[in-house]
Design a protein around this motif. Structure first.
Motif, PDB file in Angstrom:
ATOM      1  N   THR A 126      35.672  42.847  37.473  1.00  0.00           N
ATOM      2  CA  THR A 126      35.588  42.298  36.118  1.00  0.00           C
ATOM      3  C   THR A 126      36.111  43.360  35.155  1.00  0.00           C
ATOM      4  O   THR A 126      36.129  44.555  35.485  1.00  0.00           O
ATOM      5  CB  THR A 126      34.138  41.928  35.722  1.00  0.00           C
ATOM      6  N   ARG A 127      36.520  42.920  33.969  1.00  0.00           N
ATOM      7  CA  ARG A 127      37.059  43.840  32.973  1.00  0.00           C
ATOM      8  C   ARG A 127      36.580  43.478  31.576  1.00  0.00           C
ATOM      9  O   ARG A 127      36.368  42.298  31.287  1.00  0.00           O
ATOM     10  CB  ARG A 127      38.594  43.835  33.012  1.00  0.00           C
ATOM     11  N   ILE A 182      41.514  48.094  27.930  1.00  0.00           N
ATOM     12  CA  ILE A 182      41.038  47.302  29.061  1.00  0.00           C
ATOM     13  C   ILE A 182      40.259  48.221  29.986  1.00  0.00           C
ATOM     14  O   ILE A 182      40.801  49.201  30.499  1.00  0.00           O
ATOM     15  CB  ILE A 182      42.212  46.639  29.811  1.00  0.00           C
ATOM     16  N   THR A 183      38.996  47.912  30.173  1.00  0.00           N
ATOM     17  CA  THR A 183      38.110  48.745  30.971  1.00  0.00           C
ATOM     18  C   THR A 183      37.609  47.960  32.173  1.00  0.00           C
ATOM     19  O   THR A 183      37.070  46.860  32.019  1.00  0.00           O
ATOM     20  CB  THR A 183      36.894  49.199  30.134  1.00  0.00           C
ATOM     21  N   GLN A 184      37.815  48.497  33.362  1.00  0.00           N
ATOM     22  CA  GLN A 184      37.301  47.845  34.560  1.00  0.00           C
ATOM     23  C   GLN A 184      35.805  48.120  34.684  1.00  0.00           C
ATOM     24  O   GLN A 184      35.352  49.262  34.620  1.00  0.00           O
ATOM     25  CB  GLN A 184      38.031  48.318  35.810  1.00  0.00           C
ATOM     26  N   LEU A 185      35.012  47.060  34.883  1.00  0.00           N
ATOM     27  CA  LEU A 185      33.562  47.181  35.006  1.00  0.00           C
ATOM     28  C   LEU A 185      33.090  46.900  36.429  1.00  0.00           C
ATOM     29  O   LEU A 185      32.340  47.678  37.004  1.00  0.00           O
ATOM     30  CB  LEU A 185      32.870  46.230  34.020  1.00  0.00           C
ATOM     31  N   GLY A 186      33.520  45.763  36.986  1.00  0.00           N
ATOM     32  CA  GLY A 186      33.172  45.447  38.365  1.00  0.00           C
ATOM     33  C   GLY A 186      34.216  45.990  39.324  1.00  0.00           C
ATOM     34  O   GLY A 186      35.423  45.880  39.065  1.00  0.00           O
ATOM     35  N   ARG A 187      33.740  46.601  40.449  1.00  0.00           N
ATOM     36  CA  ARG A 187      34.663  47.235  41.401  1.00  0.00           C
ATOM     37  C   ARG A 187      34.287  46.839  42.824  1.00  0.00           C
ATOM     38  O   ARG A 187      33.096  46.745  43.158  1.00  0.00           O
ATOM     39  CB  ARG A 187      34.570  48.764  41.262  1.00  0.00           C
ATOM     40  N   PHE A 188      35.308  46.626  43.637  1.00  0.00           N
ATOM     41  CA  PHE A 188      35.047  46.389  45.054  1.00  0.00           C
ATOM     42  C   PHE A 188      34.466  47.670  45.671  1.00  0.00           C
ATOM     43  O   PHE A 188      34.847  48.781  45.320  1.00  0.00           O
ATOM     44  CB  PHE A 188      36.324  45.982  45.786  1.00  0.00           C
ATOM     45  N   GLY A 189      33.520  47.490  46.568  1.00  0.00           N
ATOM     46  CA  GLY A 189      32.862  48.625  47.195  1.00  0.00           C
ATOM     47  C   GLY A 189      31.664  49.123  46.425  1.00  0.00           C
ATOM     48  O   GLY A 189      30.885  49.941  46.941  1.00  0.00           O
ATOM     49  N   ILE A 190      31.495  48.651  45.184  1.00  0.00           N
ATOM     50  CA  ILE A 190      30.315  49.030  44.390  1.00  0.00           C
ATOM     51  C   ILE A 190      29.606  47.755  43.934  1.00  0.00           C
ATOM     52  O   ILE A 190      28.549  47.402  44.447  1.00  0.00           O
ATOM     53  CB  ILE A 190      30.709  49.924  43.200  1.00  0.00           C
ATOM     54  N   GLU A 191      30.221  47.032  42.977  1.00  0.00           N
ATOM     55  CA  GLU A 191      29.650  45.736  42.571  1.00  0.00           C
ATOM     56  C   GLU A 191      30.181  44.593  43.435  1.00  0.00           C
ATOM     57  O   GLU A 191      29.713  43.459  43.335  1.00  0.00           O
ATOM     58  CB  GLU A 191      29.959  45.451  41.096  1.00  0.00           C
ATOM     59  N   ASN A 192      31.221  44.905  44.234  1.00  0.00           N
ATOM     60  CA  ASN A 192      31.836  43.944  45.154  1.00  0.00           C
ATOM     61  C   ASN A 192      32.499  42.765  44.444  1.00  0.00           C
ATOM     62  O   ASN A 192      32.528  41.659  44.961  1.00  0.00           O
ATOM     63  CB  ASN A 192      30.825  43.455  46.197  1.00  0.00           C
ATOM     64  N   ARG A 193      33.025  43.043  43.300  1.00  0.00           N
ATOM     65  CA  ARG A 193      33.833  42.074  42.547  1.00  0.00           C
ATOM     66  C   ARG A 193      34.552  42.859  41.444  1.00  0.00           C
ATOM     67  O   ARG A 193      34.123  43.957  41.085  1.00  0.00           O
ATOM     68  CB  ARG A 193      32.971  40.976  41.924  1.00  0.00           C
TER      69      ARG A 193
END
Length: 220
Positions: A40-41, A27-38
């Motif tokens: 997703t994995r 499981i790899t996190q792709l979207g991050r708060f503070g960067i993509e602001n959401r």
């Protein structure tokens, strides 16, 4: 009403059958708060990781795939058969064991309780699991079973080979007759009744041999 989750949570490092055709979960996190602001994995896993359904296509060439299993098979009353306590490694259960627990009943859905989920996360989970005989498999098919759920990794003996005539004979017998397996269930000890409403919800993967599933039991 009680709702009991019979499925394992999906996470990295979870138990998977140790062969190359069953990949480990990533499981790899792709979207991050503070960067993509959401958030997703990306999830990488096999069709038979964790609590899952075997469609006939798993072992039967040109057999029905997961998207062809009628949903009405996967939702409805199910009998819970208690085979505990397990006292021996690789303990075998045959036709007489089923007759003692079922009598004249002919349920379409069966849940086999061994409390084998106690060994989840160990190799014993795979090497010493209880199983049913080929004769019992034929008998269950003749009785009209359509869905067979269990808290073990499979109904076949762990000693059966992975090639040749002794490769998973029960899979071939029962999947070949159109039965679907729900493997790797858990929490069966929480069930307080011998009949529950079973809900099995696989992913609708076109042309697939199986699918991870959320499995719940409802006691009314």
């Amino acid at each position: 009403m009680r709702i009991i989750d019979l499925s394992y949570p999906i996470h990295e490092g979870m138990t998977t059958f140790p062969v190359h055709w069953h990949p480990v979960v990533e499981i790899t996190q792709l979207g991050r708060f503070g960067i993509e602001n959401r958030e997703t994995r990306k999830i990488t896993m096999g069709t038979h990781c964790g609590t899952h359904i075997d469609a006939p296509r798993h072992f039967i060439p040109n057999g029905p795939t997961i998207d062809k299993i009628p949903l009405e098979w996967l939702v409805g009353p199910a009998r819970v058969l208690n085979f505990t306590p397990i006292t021996l490694p690789k303990q075998e259960f045959g036709v007489e064991d089923f007759k003692q627990r079922l009598g004249d009943d002919k349920p379409e859905r069966l849940i086999l309780r061994f409390d084998w989920s106690d060994h989840w996360g160990t190799m014993k989970y795979y090497t010493d699991q209880p199983y049913i005989t080929e004769e019992a498999g034929h008998w269950l098919v003749e009785r009209g079973v359509r869905v067979l759920a269990m808290d073990t990794p499979q109904v076949d003996s762990p000693d059966n080979g992975r090639t040749g005539p002794k490769d998973s004979p029960l899979h071939k017998i029962m999947l070949g007759a159109g039965v679907v397996f729900v493997e790797y269930c858990t929490n069966l000890r929480q069930l307080s009744r011998d009949e529950v409403e079973l809900v099995v919800a696989p992913l609708n993967i076109l042309g697939s041999d199986g699918s991870p599933a959320r499995v719940i039991a409802i006691e009314r």
